[in-house]
Design a protein around this motif. Structure first.
Motif, PDB file in Angstrom:
ATOM      1  N   PRO A 286     -36.329  33.345  45.822  1.00 42.18           N
ATOM      2  CA  PRO A 286     -36.726  33.420  44.408  1.00 42.18           C
ATOM      3  C   PRO A 286     -35.556  33.711  43.462  1.00 42.18           C
ATOM      4  CG  PRO A 286     -37.417  35.389  45.591  1.00 42.18           C
ATOM      5  CD  PRO A 286     -36.925  34.436  46.617  1.00 42.18           C
ATOM      6  N   ASP A 287     -34.527  34.404  43.962  1.00 41.65           N
ATOM      7  CA  ASP A 287     -33.357  34.654  43.126  1.00 41.65           C
ATOM      8  C   ASP A 287     -32.467  33.425  43.111  1.00 41.65           C
ATOM      9  OD1 ASP A 287     -34.253  37.172  42.615  1.00 41.65           O
ATOM     10  OD2 ASP A 287     -32.995  38.143  44.129  1.00 41.65           O
ATOM     11  N   ALA A 288     -31.841  33.194  41.974  1.00 39.20           N
ATOM     12  CA  ALA A 288     -30.963  32.030  41.837  1.00 39.20           C
ATOM     13  C   ALA A 288     -29.676  32.252  42.618  1.00 39.20           C
ATOM     14  CB  ALA A 288     -30.652  31.775  40.373  1.00 39.20           C
ATOM     15  N   PHE A 289     -29.172  31.163  43.184  1.00 41.98           N
ATOM     16  CA  PHE A 289     -27.916  31.213  43.931  1.00 41.98           C
ATOM     17  C   PHE A 289     -27.121  29.965  43.584  1.00 41.98           C
ATOM     18  CE2 PHE A 289     -25.129  30.662  47.600  1.00 41.98           C
ATOM     19  CZ  PHE A 289     -24.615  31.945  47.727  1.00 41.98           C
ATOM     20  N   VAL A 290     -25.820  30.155  43.297  1.00 39.98           N
ATOM     21  CA  VAL A 290     -24.965  29.035  42.914  1.00 39.98           C
ATOM     22  C   VAL A 290     -23.587  29.257  43.523  1.00 39.98           C
ATOM     23  CG1 VAL A 290     -24.335  30.156  40.738  1.00 39.98           C
ATOM     24  CG2 VAL A 290     -24.048  27.694  40.970  1.00 39.98           C
ATOM     25  N   VAL A 291     -22.937  28.168  43.921  1.00 42.93           N
ATOM     26  CA  VAL A 291     -21.588  28.188  44.493  1.00 42.93           C
ATOM     27  C   VAL A 291     -20.673  27.419  43.562  1.00 42.93           C
ATOM     28  CG1 VAL A 291     -20.148  27.583  46.468  1.00 42.93           C
ATOM     29  CG2 VAL A 291     -22.519  28.315  46.829  1.00 42.93           C
ATOM     30  N   ALA A 292     -19.501  27.979  43.258  1.00 41.15           N
ATOM     31  CA  ALA A 292     -18.524  27.347  42.364  1.00 41.15           C
ATOM     32  C   ALA A 292     -17.179  27.269  43.067  1.00 41.15           C
ATOM     33  CB  ALA A 292     -18.391  28.121  41.055  1.00 41.15           C
ATOM     34  N   ASP A 293     -16.369  26.304  42.653  1.00 40.42           N
ATOM     35  CA  ASP A 293     -15.042  26.142  43.249  1.00 40.42           C
ATOM     36  C   ASP A 293     -14.029  27.046  42.552  1.00 40.42           C
ATOM     37  OD1 ASP A 293     -14.561  24.949  40.829  1.00 40.42           O
ATOM     38  OD2 ASP A 293     -14.414  22.910  41.608  1.00 40.42           O
ATOM     39  N   GLY A 319     -20.345  19.763  39.260  1.00 37.71           N
ATOM     40  CA  GLY A 319     -19.059  19.471  38.631  1.00 37.71           C
ATOM     41  C   GLY A 319     -18.894  20.024  37.238  1.00 37.71           C
ATOM     42  N   ARG A 320     -19.946  20.561  36.649  1.00 34.10           N
ATOM     43  CA  ARG A 320     -19.849  21.116  35.294  1.00 34.10           C
ATOM     44  C   ARG A 320     -19.401  22.579  35.368  1.00 34.10           C
ATOM     45  NH1 ARG A 320     -25.101  19.285  31.916  1.00 34.10           N
ATOM     46  NH2 ARG A 320     -23.952  20.445  30.325  1.00 34.10           N
ATOM     47  N   PRO A 321     -18.711  23.073  34.341  1.00 37.91           N
ATOM     48  CA  PRO A 321     -18.254  24.475  34.359  1.00 37.91           C
ATOM     49  C   PRO A 321     -19.426  25.440  34.421  1.00 37.91           C
ATOM     50  CG  PRO A 321     -17.101  23.202  32.672  1.00 37.91           C
ATOM     51  CD  PRO A 321     -18.221  22.340  33.162  1.00 37.91           C
ATOM     52  N   LEU A 322     -19.285  26.464  35.243  1.00 38.10           N
ATOM     53  CA  LEU A 322     -20.340  27.474  35.354  1.00 38.10           C
ATOM     54  C   LEU A 322     -20.534  28.197  34.031  1.00 38.10           C
ATOM     55  CD1 LEU A 322     -22.325  28.927  37.285  1.00 38.10           C
ATOM     56  CD2 LEU A 322     -20.481  30.540  37.792  1.00 38.10           C
ATOM     57  N   VAL A 326     -23.774  30.323  32.529  1.00 40.40           N
ATOM     58  CA  VAL A 326     -23.774  31.752  32.853  1.00 40.40           C
ATOM     59  C   VAL A 326     -22.786  32.473  31.967  1.00 40.40           C
ATOM     60  CG1 VAL A 326     -23.353  33.478  34.641  1.00 40.40           C
ATOM     61  CG2 VAL A 326     -24.426  31.303  35.234  1.00 40.40           C
ATOM     62  N   GLY A 327     -23.212  33.611  31.387  1.00 38.92           N
ATOM     63  CA  GLY A 327     -22.304  34.497  30.680  1.00 38.92           C
ATOM     64  C   GLY A 327     -22.090  34.137  29.234  1.00 38.92           C
ATOM     65  N   ARG A 328     -21.663  35.143  28.502  1.00 39.17           N
ATOM     66  CA  ARG A 328     -21.279  34.936  27.111  1.00 39.17           C
ATOM     67  C   ARG A 328     -19.882  34.337  27.087  1.00 39.17           C
ATOM     68  NH1 ARG A 328     -23.642  39.714  28.022  1.00 39.17           N
ATOM     69  NH2 ARG A 328     -25.605  40.167  26.948  1.00 39.17           N
ATOM     70  N   PRO A 329     -19.658  33.335  26.236  1.00 39.88           N
ATOM     71  CA  PRO A 329     -18.366  32.609  26.263  1.00 39.88           C
ATOM     72  C   PRO A 329     -17.179  33.543  26.099  1.00 39.88           C
ATOM     73  CG  PRO A 329     -19.964  31.465  24.878  1.00 39.88           C
ATOM     74  CD  PRO A 329     -20.584  32.786  25.234  1.00 39.88           C
ATOM     75  N   GLY A 330     -16.221  33.425  27.020  1.00 40.60           N
ATOM     76  CA  GLY A 330     -14.974  34.168  26.936  1.00 40.60           C
ATOM     77  C   GLY A 330     -15.063  35.629  27.299  1.00 40.60           C
ATOM     78  N   VAL A 349     -23.868  43.027  37.609  1.00 39.43           N
ATOM     79  CA  VAL A 349     -23.288  42.852  36.280  1.00 39.43           C
ATOM     80  C   VAL A 349     -24.346  42.266  35.359  1.00 39.43           C
ATOM     81  CG1 VAL A 349     -21.482  41.720  34.931  1.00 39.43           C
ATOM     82  CG2 VAL A 349     -21.015  42.488  37.271  1.00 39.43           C
ATOM     83  N   SER A 350     -24.591  42.914  34.243  1.00 38.35           N
ATOM     84  CA  SER A 350     -25.575  42.420  33.276  1.00 38.35           C
ATOM     85  C   SER A 350     -24.965  41.282  32.462  1.00 38.35           C
ATOM     86  CB  SER A 350     -26.020  43.549  32.348  1.00 38.35           C
ATOM     87  OG  SER A 350     -26.664  44.565  33.074  1.00 38.35           O
ATOM     88  N   THR A 351     -25.645  40.173  32.427  1.00 33.89           N
ATOM     89  CA  THR A 351     -25.159  39.014  31.679  1.00 33.89           C
ATOM     90  C   THR A 351     -26.363  38.165  31.276  1.00 33.89           C
ATOM     91  OG1 THR A 351     -23.675  37.098  31.735  1.00 33.89           O
ATOM     92  CG2 THR A 351     -24.750  37.692  33.798  1.00 33.89           C
ATOM     93  N   VAL A 352     -26.138  36.922  30.891  1.00 38.58           N
ATOM     94  CA  VAL A 352     -27.218  36.040  30.458  1.00 38.58           C
ATOM     95  C   VAL A 352     -27.031  34.672  31.109  1.00 38.58           C
ATOM     96  CG1 VAL A 352     -27.564  37.200  28.244  1.00 38.58           C
ATOM     97  CG2 VAL A 352     -25.930  35.315  28.403  1.00 38.58           C
ATOM     98  N   VAL A 353     -28.121  33.909  31.163  1.00 33.33           N
ATOM     99  CA  VAL A 353     -28.110  32.517  31.631  1.00 33.33           C
ATOM    100  C   VAL A 353     -28.708  31.651  30.536  1.00 33.33           C
ATOM    101  CG1 VAL A 353     -29.102  30.875  33.276  1.00 33.33           C
ATOM    102  CG2 VAL A 353     -28.173  33.025  34.088  1.00 33.33           C
ATOM    103  N   ARG A 354     -28.021  30.552  30.226  1.00 28.01           N
ATOM    104  CA  ARG A 354     -28.493  29.605  29.216  1.00 28.01           C
ATOM    105  C   ARG A 354     -29.047  28.367  29.897  1.00 28.01           C
ATOM    106  NH1 ARG A 354     -23.917  31.563  27.524  1.00 28.01           N
ATOM    107  NH2 ARG A 354     -22.732  29.857  28.477  1.00 28.01           N
ATOM    108  N   ALA A 355     -30.121  27.842  29.344  1.00 25.83           N
ATOM    109  CA  ALA A 355     -30.687  26.605  29.870  1.00 25.83           C
ATOM    110  C   ALA A 355     -29.782  25.437  29.512  1.00 25.83           C
ATOM    111  CB  ALA A 355     -32.093  26.382  29.310  1.00 25.83           C
TER     112      ALA A 355
END
Length: 473
Positions: A286-293, A319-322, A326-330, A349-355
């Motif tokens: 149920p929790d989101a999981f993502v792998v980035a290079d 291929g798109r930037p995470l 995820v996260g507030r820019p910068g 870490v508290s952060t946000v996810v954008r659709a």
């Protein structure tokens, strides 16, 4: 290329020249000479200039030429040409136009001259035509030609790089014409995967490589790729090998035609039972999981993350930037990446996810790890906390002083004391905000504030905040 003007002997004269010129007087002859060129010089047999007829604005300083030898009015490189022109014999019609450069205060003036001998050689007339316009055109033509040559060399270099990358790529790739579905190019990896002789795939139809049972699905898939980019890869069965093959196509236009870049992949060996179970659990958790290079670009993600990102399939976000999701820019990802580089992990870490393609933000809690090696990858576990935060009762912030209370000190305390109180208030607010932002992680809070841990602990003790946070580091 501009053709040189012909000599007088190369031109056919009037058949009845006496009738045409017998009545011409000096004034008419002058008008003819002026009409024939932009500048006309009257010379004696030695080449000394007797008179000049020209537009003084186009040829500044030409009045100063009178009385001087013709060759002294030109550049050093043109003096030999002037001597050759002055050697014309009376009645000689073989002399040709020669281009020389006059010196002037405004710069060199290119002029094309033809010297004509009159009255048995007692007088010479030099008719000149201003070549500055032609020189400008020649320079533009030369610049355009040089620019074309540079562009051609650049295209050749790009083509060489493309060909090298195409041939050396380990991923099988086909370039297919969309209308005929014939293969235009195929790299060596594609020939190896399809068990074909080198060069034998070029010209073949893509549908002929797959089994009959997969051709209708392939034709529908290629048609869908040309209209939208949100199409999942297609698995087909090969005609000869009778094995499954995954195709991922991208459409593009070139020179008015439509083409498809088709990437091929083979399922390869089957994963072990334990690995397959683990992958299935990660996919269904149920929790989101993502792998980035290493560049923080998405490689893989489970269904829960696709739902958070509002993506129909993994191909839409691969291929798109995470940082797009995820996260507030910068801010957030830079902080998380710093913790991963330093400690190898980041926790809660508290952060946000954008659709996807949306500015709406969902508060989440993120934990991450970083693999070792020259090309590290990042794994992120993301849990939604928006509902949990909405269910918490609001807690008023009990500040020691407010801004209004500080302004009431004016008149009762010195400016130095008021500034010190204001600094303490802002410092405490910032520390409390950093602790709340990092979920009471003191190490992360110190990093955000640019303080050492010891300085942060000292300020926590100073403002009595030691009992507000735990030792979650």
């Amino acid at each position: 290329m501009v053709q040189p003007e012909r000599a007088l002997a190369d031109k056919t004269p009037f058949t009845r020249s006496e009738a045409a010129f017998s009545a011409i007087g000096p004034a008419d002859a002058l008008r003819l000479v002026l009409a024939a060129g932009d500048i006309t010089l009257s010379l004696d047999p030695s080449g000394r200039i007797i008179d000049v007829a020209a537009n003084r604005q186009d040829f500044p300083g030409c009045d100063g030429w009178i009385g001087h030898p013709f060759e002294t009015t030109v550049t050093v490189e043109s003096r030999t040409k002037v001597r050759d022109m002055l050697m014309v014999e009376p009645g000689d019609a073989s002399n040709r136009w020669r281009q020389i450069n006059h010196t002037s205060p405004a710069g060199d003036i290119p002029v094309r001259y033809l010297v004509i001998s009159l009255d048995g050689g007692k007088r010479l007339i030099a008719v000149g035509r201003d070549m500055r316009g032609a020189v400008v055109l020649q320079q533009r033509l030369l610049q355009a030609q040089q620019s074309l040559e540079r562009d051609y060399m650049r295209l050749r270099q790009i083509e060489t790089r493309y060909r090298l990358l195409f041939d050396l790529s380990s991923e099988p790739v086909l370039l297919v014409e969309a209308d005929s579905q014939r293969i235009q190019e195929a790299n060596p990896a594609a020939h190896t995967l399809l068990d074909a002789r080198p060069g034998s795939l070029v010209g073949a139809k893509l549908s002929g490589l797959v089994a009959r049972s997969s051709r209708d699905a392939l034709i529908a898939y290629l048609g869908a790729v040309l209209t939208t980019s949100d199409v999942s890869p297609l698995t087909v069965e090969l005609e000869r090998a009778r094995q499954d093959l995954t195709m991922s196509a991208t459409g593009f236009r070139q020179l008015g035609g439509r083409y498809l870049l088709v990437r091929l992949s083979s399922p390869g060996g089957r994963p072990t039972e334990g690995a397959a179970t683990l992958l299935d659990i990660v996919e269904r958790m149920p929790d989101a999981f993502v792998v980035a290079d290493a560049r923080m670009r998405i490689i893989a993600a489970n269904i829960a993350f696709l739902e958070l990102a509002r993506a129909a399939s993994l191909d839409q976000i691969r291929g798109r930037p995470l940082g797009e999701f995820v996260g507030r820019p910068g801010i957030d990802l830079d902080l998380i990446e710093g913790q991963l580089t330093k400690y190898g992990l980041a926790r809660n870490v508290s952060t946000v996810v954008r659709a996807r393609d949306s500015e709406l933000e969902e508060p989440v809690e993120l934990s991450a790890v970083r693999t070792s090696g020259d090309s590290p990858c990042y794994g992120f576990a993301i849990r939604e906390i928006g509902r949990r935060l909405r269910d918490l009762p609001p807690t008023p912030l009990d500040l020691p002083r407010s801004v209004e209370q500080l302004t009431e000190l004016v008149g009762r305390a010195s400016l130095k004391e008021i500034v010190r109180e204001s600094t303490d208030l802002i410092e405490r607010l910032c520390i409390e905000a950093a602790l709340a932002y990092t979920s009471d992680n003191r190490a992360s809070a110190a990093e955000i504030l640019g303080l050492s841990r010891q300085s942060l602990y000292s300020k926590l003790h100073r403002y009595g905040l030691g009992n507000l946070v735990g030792e979650s580091e």
